[in-house]
Structure formats: structure tokens, C-alpha cells
Enzyme design. Sequence first.
Site, short mmCIF file in Angstrom:
data_model
loop_
_atom_site.label_atom_id
_atom_site.label_comp_id
_atom_site.label_asym_id
_atom_site.label_seq_id
_atom_site.Cartn_x
_atom_site.Cartn_y
_atom_site.Cartn_z
CG HIS A 115 45.22 35.41 44.07
ND1 HIS A 115 45.67 36.12 42.96
CD2 HIS A 115 46.11 34.65 44.92
CE1 HIS A 115 47.27 36.07 43.40
NE2 HIS A 115 47.49 35.47 44.43
CB CYS A 122 42.40 38.56 38.31
SG CYS A 122 43.91 39.41 38.59
#
Length: 319
Positions: A93, A145
Site C-alpha cells: 500500500h 498507489c
Amino acid sequence: MEQGKKRMGVLVGCNYPKTRYELHGCINDVLAMRDTLVTRFGFEPSYIEVLTDEPGGGGSLAMPTGANIKKALDSMVDQAESGDVLFFHYSGHGTRIPSVKPFHPLSQDEAIVPCDFNLITDIDFRQVVDRIPKGASFTILSDSCHSGGLIDKEKEQIGPSSLHSTTTTTTTATSPSQKPKMIPFEAVQQHLSSLTNINTSDIGTHLLAHFGGDASLKFRLPPTAKDWFESPRTDSGILLSGCQANETSADMNPTVIGEKAYGAFSNAVQTVLKEHLGKLSNKEVVMLARKALQAQHFEQHPCLYCSDENVDAAFLLQP
């Protein structure tokens, strides 16, 4: 740059098992990359450190906490000499946090999210890059991301400015098997608040209270630290990001029995390398990965950040 002598890598895969943020392909990504480093790029297995957050995940001896990731990177840099090739692959992440720099109250900075939420920010990666010995190279491949711009002040070579991208918002998952590799800032803040029990919206306060000296340098330096504002110099940092700073990267969990989960960008890079056995430049790897993702209808745009001289340098200085 002379041919590399030592080839060293730190590979980090965070799947966040049994949490609301669980991903599925991140450990597969770094294990595939480990094999590629050995078979194609001449890395010795003993010079590759793998950190994963699942038991038996590639022989990982330590959890990929913020402190452990930075320790592994520091150890690699401490061993580096001129001519060495250093590599960091992260699959997990990412998030964006409010900038703590003066005069930029509305801007956001990029960070990766280790398994313990002790964020590693663009300032931390800038510090690592600035420690690289002259004549060595340090390549980051971040499949997360908001990974565009993950090295503070690194020059954009392929990205929203250089290619006049029209993308202005983050993308979202479009199928049950696709999940964005993003934890929203508000969720990170909420998680850290539950650890510190401090009533504040300032994420730096939470990180410093819970992690102390292991917290990101971004929150330990005074906002006016002058080295944040110096003009960028030519350096050895090379960032291949899975997407632009305002986009998400996809984690794919195939519904077909027998197929492995994977990160879309990591898988695209593997596909590019398998289809092109000769040397590829950093620019070619990114542009070909963009084409591969576009062909599969992914709405993310890999980027390249590095000095002008490293744009056309061979990816990982392939022997």
C-alpha cells in the site's frame, strides 16, 4: 558509470493478512523479482534481502515494519561502493499525506505503508539516495498507489508533466478481482490514533509518539530544514513508479483456480522483461510497461524519475 561490482537488493512485499487492508499479490511480486534478479541480472542470492509479512513468505527473517525496511536499506547502502548496483522493490500500500513543508499548505507528499503503518516518506528515500556513493546506482521500483514522486526532488522524466497526461483523479477498482493498493490518509490517521490514544489530527504527532526515533525523518526534522529546499543535484536515484502521484496501482487476485495473485505494475515489468531479452533502458521499461497495462485496460500510468543521464541507462545496468 562503470560496470557494477556488487549487486544488492532489498525486496519488500506487504499483503497485510487478516486486516481490512489485505492484498494478495505483493509477496508473489517480490519473489518473482528475486528470481529475475538472480537469473537475468546477475545478483547473488546472498546479496538479496526479502521482507514479507506472511509466514514462509520467501524466507523472510523479519517483518516489513518501517524500522526494519529502513534498516535493510541502510545496511545495503553502508556496503555500497562506486560501481555497485542497488535495487529496492516495494509492493504494498501507498498513501498521500499533507505536506509539512512551509509555503505548501495544500500540497501532499507520497509515502509507502509498511505492515506496522510506520510510514516511509519521500524525504526518507531522498536521504537514502543522497547517501549513495558516487559511481553507484540505486533503482526503486514501487508498485504502490501514489508512488509517482516517491523520491523527493527527483526529476520527472516520464509522468503527468512530461507526457501531458489528462488524468486528474485517482482510479478505482473495476472488477471483483482488482483492488487499489491504497490506504486513504484518513484511515492511516484513524489507525495511528487507535495506537496512541492522542486526540489530534496531526499524523506526525501520532508517528513520533508511537515510533519515536524510528518515525520518518519528515516528522523529526524542523520544517525549515534547509536541505529540503536546495536545488536538486544530479544523483544516482532512479524511480520506476507503478502510477502517477494522483493515481492508484492495482492488486489483482484472479478468480481462476491455479492462477497467482499479482500487482499489475510488477507483473507488467515481468512481462516486458520476458518479451525483451536484451538490455532495456529505464525509459524503455517504463514505456513498455505503460503499453502492457493499457492493453489490459488498467487505468494507471507508470512514471520515471531520475537524472537526465540515467533515462537511457540500462535497467539495473544489465550485464
